[in-house]
Design a protein around this motif. Structure first.
Motif, short mmCIF file in Angstrom:
data_model
loop_
_atom_site.label_atom_id
_atom_site.label_comp_id
_atom_site.label_asym_id
_atom_site.label_seq_id
_atom_site.Cartn_x
_atom_site.Cartn_y
_atom_site.Cartn_z
N LEU A 79 0.84 -1.20 0.00
CA LEU A 79 0.00 0.00 0.00
C LEU A 79 0.87 1.25 0.00
N THR A 80 0.39 2.29 -0.67
CA THR A 80 1.08 3.57 -0.59
C THR A 80 0.77 4.22 0.76
N THR A 81 1.50 5.28 1.07
CA THR A 81 1.28 5.98 2.35
C THR A 81 -0.16 6.46 2.48
N ARG A 82 -0.69 7.03 1.40
CA ARG A 82 -2.05 7.57 1.47
C ARG A 82 -3.07 6.44 1.56
N GLU A 83 -2.83 5.33 0.90
CA GLU A 83 -3.74 4.19 1.02
C GLU A 83 -3.79 3.68 2.45
N ARG A 84 -2.65 3.67 3.12
CA ARG A 84 -2.63 3.27 4.53
C ARG A 84 -3.41 4.27 5.39
N ASP A 85 -3.25 5.56 5.09
CA ASP A 85 -4.01 6.59 5.82
C ASP A 85 -5.51 6.35 5.68
N VAL A 86 -5.94 6.06 4.46
CA VAL A 86 -7.37 5.84 4.21
C VAL A 86 -7.85 4.59 4.93
N LEU A 87 -7.04 3.52 4.89
CA LEU A 87 -7.43 2.28 5.56
C LEU A 87 -7.57 2.49 7.07
N ILE A 88 -6.68 3.27 7.66
CA ILE A 88 -6.76 3.57 9.09
C ILE A 88 -8.07 4.28 9.42
N LEU A 89 -8.43 5.25 8.61
CA LEU A 89 -9.65 6.01 8.86
C LEU A 89 -10.90 5.16 8.62
N ILE A 90 -10.84 4.26 7.64
CA ILE A 90 -11.94 3.32 7.43
C ILE A 90 -12.13 2.46 8.67
N ALA A 91 -11.02 2.00 9.24
CA ALA A 91 -11.09 1.17 10.44
C ALA A 91 -11.65 1.92 11.64
N HIS A 92 -11.52 3.24 11.62
CA HIS A 92 -12.10 4.07 12.69
C HIS A 92 -13.57 4.37 12.42
N GLY A 93 -14.11 3.84 11.33
CA GLY A 93 -15.53 3.97 11.06
C GLY A 93 -15.94 5.18 10.26
N LEU A 94 -15.00 5.90 9.67
CA LEU A 94 -15.35 7.09 8.91
C LEU A 94 -15.88 6.72 7.52
N SER A 95 -16.83 7.50 7.04
CA SER A 95 -17.35 7.33 5.69
C SER A 95 -16.38 7.96 4.70
N ASN A 96 -16.62 7.73 3.41
CA ASN A 96 -15.77 8.36 2.39
C ASN A 96 -15.81 9.88 2.49
N THR A 97 -17.00 10.43 2.73
CA THR A 97 -17.14 11.88 2.86
C THR A 97 -16.35 12.40 4.06
N GLU A 98 -16.42 11.69 5.17
CA GLU A 98 -15.69 12.09 6.38
C GLU A 98 -14.19 11.95 6.19
N ILE A 99 -13.76 10.90 5.49
CA ILE A 99 -12.34 10.72 5.22
C ILE A 99 -11.82 11.85 4.34
N ALA A 100 -12.59 12.22 3.33
CA ALA A 100 -12.19 13.32 2.45
C ALA A 100 -12.00 14.61 3.25
N ALA A 101 -12.93 14.90 4.16
CA ALA A 101 -12.82 16.11 4.98
C ALA A 101 -11.62 16.02 5.93
N HIS A 102 -11.37 14.84 6.48
CA HIS A 102 -10.29 14.66 7.45
C HIS A 102 -8.92 14.83 6.78
N LEU A 103 -8.81 14.34 5.55
CA LEU A 103 -7.52 14.39 4.85
C LEU A 103 -7.39 15.58 3.91
N PHE A 104 -8.46 16.41 3.83
CA PHE A 104 -8.48 17.59 2.96
C PHE A 104 -8.27 17.19 1.48
N ILE A 105 -8.98 16.16 1.06
CA ILE A 105 -8.90 15.70 -0.32
C ILE A 105 -10.31 15.50 -0.87
N GLY A 106 -10.42 15.26 -2.16
CA GLY A 106 -11.71 15.04 -2.78
C GLY A 106 -12.24 13.65 -2.49
N GLU A 107 -13.56 13.51 -2.50
CA GLU A 107 -14.17 12.21 -2.24
C GLU A 107 -13.83 11.20 -3.35
N ALA A 108 -13.68 11.67 -4.58
CA ALA A 108 -13.29 10.78 -5.68
C ALA A 108 -11.90 10.20 -5.43
#
Length: 251
Positions: free
Chosen positions: A181-210
């Motif tokens: 996994l790339t660094t950002r993919e690991r970041d996303v996986l961590i946030l998924i494990a914390h129960g965040l939705s895609n929209t919440e992950i986008a806001a947390h990481l300051f990136i687009g939902e796509a």
């Protein structure tokens, strides 16, 4: 046409009219006639712009540096550098210099079930289509991947599901298997494990939902996971996330 609903990955039904800028496409194939035919099909679409072409993987890397494509339509078998190696290089964190602007790769293949296709998916491709697919399906595949989702050609979904079904249960992943996994993919996986939705992950990481959807699709593909539940289990079983751990800081 309606997009297929392949498993374990889901194609998008997002209206393409929501895009404000054209999808920038780089075509990579060692057959000039094949490239020309695909370019004609894609350039006929108002939301797609074929910005460059290349005849092998090494040339594709240079073109991608110069033209910054949204989607790379990539042949698998080519001289100098094949599509698998080129895909792996294009989808690393360091290629664009910004992990939040991932290059999305759509693999072209003449085979319905081929090990090179599986290797390309594990290398970071967002999906693949057969070279004899209908023009409308090719267009939809490019649009879907540009929107951040994965795409599997309907004709090869069955063989791919069979290949995934033959694997051991992927919730027993080891920590070493996360190294792909790339660094950002690991970041996303961590946030998924914390129960965040895609929209919440986008806001947390300051990136687009796509972009979040692109990273999540790659996580499923690379780790051979079926869905979000298995991704959460994998994050905990590998120790990437500890029970009771705090949410990582934003950014």
């Amino acid at each position: 046409m309606t997009a297929p609903t392949p498993a374990p990955f889901q194609a998008s039904d997002q209206p393409q009219s929501q895009r404000t800028t054209p999808i920038r496409v780089l075509l990579v194939d060692d057959e000039h006639l094949m490239r020309s035919g695909i370019a004609m099909i894609l350039d006929a679409e108002p939301d797609i712009d074929v910005v460059a072409q290349a005849s092998n993987g090494a040339e594709a890397l240079q073109r991608a540096h110069d033209c910054h494509p949204t989607v790379v339509v990539m042949d698998v078998g080519m001289p100098v550098m094949d599509g698998v190696e080129a895909t792996q290089r294009l989808t690393t964190d360091g290629f664009t210099g910004n992990p939040d602007q991932p290059v999305r790769v759509l693999i072209l293949t003449t085979f319905r079930a081929d090990e090179a296709v599986y290797r390309a998916l594990r290398a970071g491709a967002s999906g693949f289509v057969l070279k004899d697919t209908a023009p409308a399906q090719l267009v939809k595949a490019v649009q879907t991947i540009a929107a951040g989702d994965a795409w599997l050609d309907p004709q090869v979904t069955g063989p791919l599901i069979t290949e995934f079904a033959a694997r051991p249960e992927r919730h027993t992943l080891t920590p070493a298997e996360l190294q792909g996994l790339t660094t950002r993919e690991r970041d996303v996986l961590i946030l998924i494990a914390h129960g965040l939705s895609n929209t919440e992950i986008a806001a947390h990481l300051f990136i687009g939902e796509a972009t979040v959807k692109t990273h999540f699709s790659r996580i499923l593909i690379k780790l051979g996971l079926r869905d979000r539940a298995q991704a959460i289990a994998a994050a905990f079983h590998t120790g990437l996330v500890k029970p009771g751990s705090a949410l990582p800081p934003p950014g």
